[in-house]
Design a protein around this motif. Sequence first.
Motif, PDB file in Angstrom:
ATOM      1  N   TYR A 135      -0.852   4.401  -1.803  1.00  0.00           N
ATOM      2  CA  TYR A 135      -0.844   5.720  -1.188  1.00  0.00           C
ATOM      3  C   TYR A 135      -0.285   6.796  -2.110  1.00  0.00           C
ATOM      4  O   TYR A 135      -0.836   7.905  -2.159  1.00  0.00           O
ATOM      5  N   ALA A 163      -3.116   7.701  -4.269  1.00  0.00           N
ATOM      6  CA  ALA A 163      -4.103   8.519  -3.553  1.00  0.00           C
ATOM      7  C   ALA A 163      -3.630   9.964  -3.454  1.00  0.00           C
ATOM      8  O   ALA A 163      -4.410  10.903  -3.649  1.00  0.00           O
ATOM      9  N   ARG A 164      -2.350  10.157  -3.174  1.00  0.00           N
ATOM     10  CA  ARG A 164      -1.813  11.528  -3.111  1.00  0.00           C
ATOM     11  C   ARG A 164      -1.944  12.221  -4.469  1.00  0.00           C
ATOM     12  O   ARG A 164      -2.238  13.412  -4.539  1.00  0.00           O
ATOM     13  N   VAL A 179      -3.840   9.913   3.232  1.00  0.00           N
ATOM     14  CA  VAL A 179      -2.662   9.055   3.292  1.00  0.00           C
ATOM     15  C   VAL A 179      -1.897   9.266   4.594  1.00  0.00           C
ATOM     16  O   VAL A 179      -1.454   8.297   5.220  1.00  0.00           O
ATOM     17  N   LEU A 189     -11.235   5.564   1.424  1.00  0.00           N
ATOM     18  CA  LEU A 189     -10.128   5.631   0.478  1.00  0.00           C
ATOM     19  C   LEU A 189     -10.370   4.811  -0.796  1.00  0.00           C
ATOM     20  O   LEU A 189     -10.198   5.331  -1.912  1.00  0.00           O
ATOM     21  N   ARG A 217       7.621   6.144   2.628  1.00  0.00           N
ATOM     22  CA  ARG A 217       7.297   6.943   1.442  1.00  0.00           C
ATOM     23  C   ARG A 217       8.337   6.734   0.360  1.00  0.00           C
ATOM     24  O   ARG A 217       9.512   6.554   0.653  1.00  0.00           O
ATOM     25  N   GLU A 233       0.838  -1.202   0.000  1.00  0.00           N
ATOM     26  CA  GLU A 233       0.000   0.000   0.000  1.00  0.00           C
ATOM     27  C   GLU A 233       0.874   1.253   0.000  1.00  0.00           C
ATOM     28  O   GLU A 233       0.603   2.202  -0.749  1.00  0.00           O
ATOM     29  N   GLU A 234       1.900   1.250   0.846  1.00  0.00           N
ATOM     30  CA  GLU A 234       2.767   2.433   0.962  1.00  0.00           C
ATOM     31  C   GLU A 234       3.559   2.694  -0.317  1.00  0.00           C
ATOM     32  O   GLU A 234       3.835   3.841  -0.650  1.00  0.00           O
ATOM     33  N   GLU A 289      -3.626   7.270   7.148  1.00  0.00           N
ATOM     34  CA  GLU A 289      -3.390   5.831   6.956  1.00  0.00           C
ATOM     35  C   GLU A 289      -1.982   5.451   7.404  1.00  0.00           C
ATOM     36  O   GLU A 289      -1.779   4.408   8.037  1.00  0.00           O
ATOM     37  N   LEU A 290      -0.999   6.273   7.084  1.00  0.00           N
ATOM     38  CA  LEU A 290       0.380   5.988   7.486  1.00  0.00           C
ATOM     39  C   LEU A 290       0.532   6.017   9.004  1.00  0.00           C
ATOM     40  O   LEU A 290       1.285   5.212   9.578  1.00  0.00           O
ATOM     41  N   GLU A 332     -10.402   2.330   5.134  1.00  0.00           N
ATOM     42  CA  GLU A 332     -10.021   2.178   3.723  1.00  0.00           C
ATOM     43  C   GLU A 332     -11.211   1.796   2.854  1.00  0.00           C
ATOM     44  O   GLU A 332     -11.387   2.342   1.766  1.00  0.00           O
TER      45      GLU A 332
END
Length: 193
Positions: free
Chosen positions: A66, A69-70, A80, A129, A167, A61-62, A83-84, A125
């Motif tokens: 994500y 999503a950003r 995000v 999301l 990230r 996901e990361e 979520e992080l 999520e």
Amino acid sequence: MGIDKRMTAAEKPDLIAVIISDHRHIERVFTELESGAGTPEHRRDLADHVIAELVRHSVAEEQFMYPAARKYLENGDELVDHELEEHAEAEEVMKQLEDVPATERRFDELMGRLMEDIRHHIEDEEKDLLPKLQSACSPDELRDLGDKVEKAKKMAPTRPHPSAPDRPPMNLILDPGAGLIDKIRDRLSKRNT
């Protein structure tokens, strides 16, 4: 002549299907753990399995969901970041749980906390999301992201690394190396993931 078993791009599961499938698998393991059935060794094996699955899922996901999503969502950074934060909290609990025998009361306490945190995360999520990503991305983009997530899970670590970067680009560089080291540790300890 054999049949070519490779899927066409249109047949591959998209990001939403991949993530929800992982969520359902994790929930089945949680349900089995909550039942209290099985030997302490079996319960410890289930905990190790679900930790490995959660770590792989989170890393993938990361790395891919994500950042998408950003990029595509109006409030993507805010979503995000939340979520992080939840990933970091869950990783801390998983790290604490790592070597606790299933015979100890602390095992059940930590598993209970982990299950509560992860269920909340899954609900966030799936209600927020994922529907937003499904609306914002084309079917091709979602299939591409689903494929990338599946591939990332195969290379991802199997143990929590709370201090690892979450990230891009650093997580894209460091996660596969940690994954390789974890897999070697798993084999040496005969940990069943």
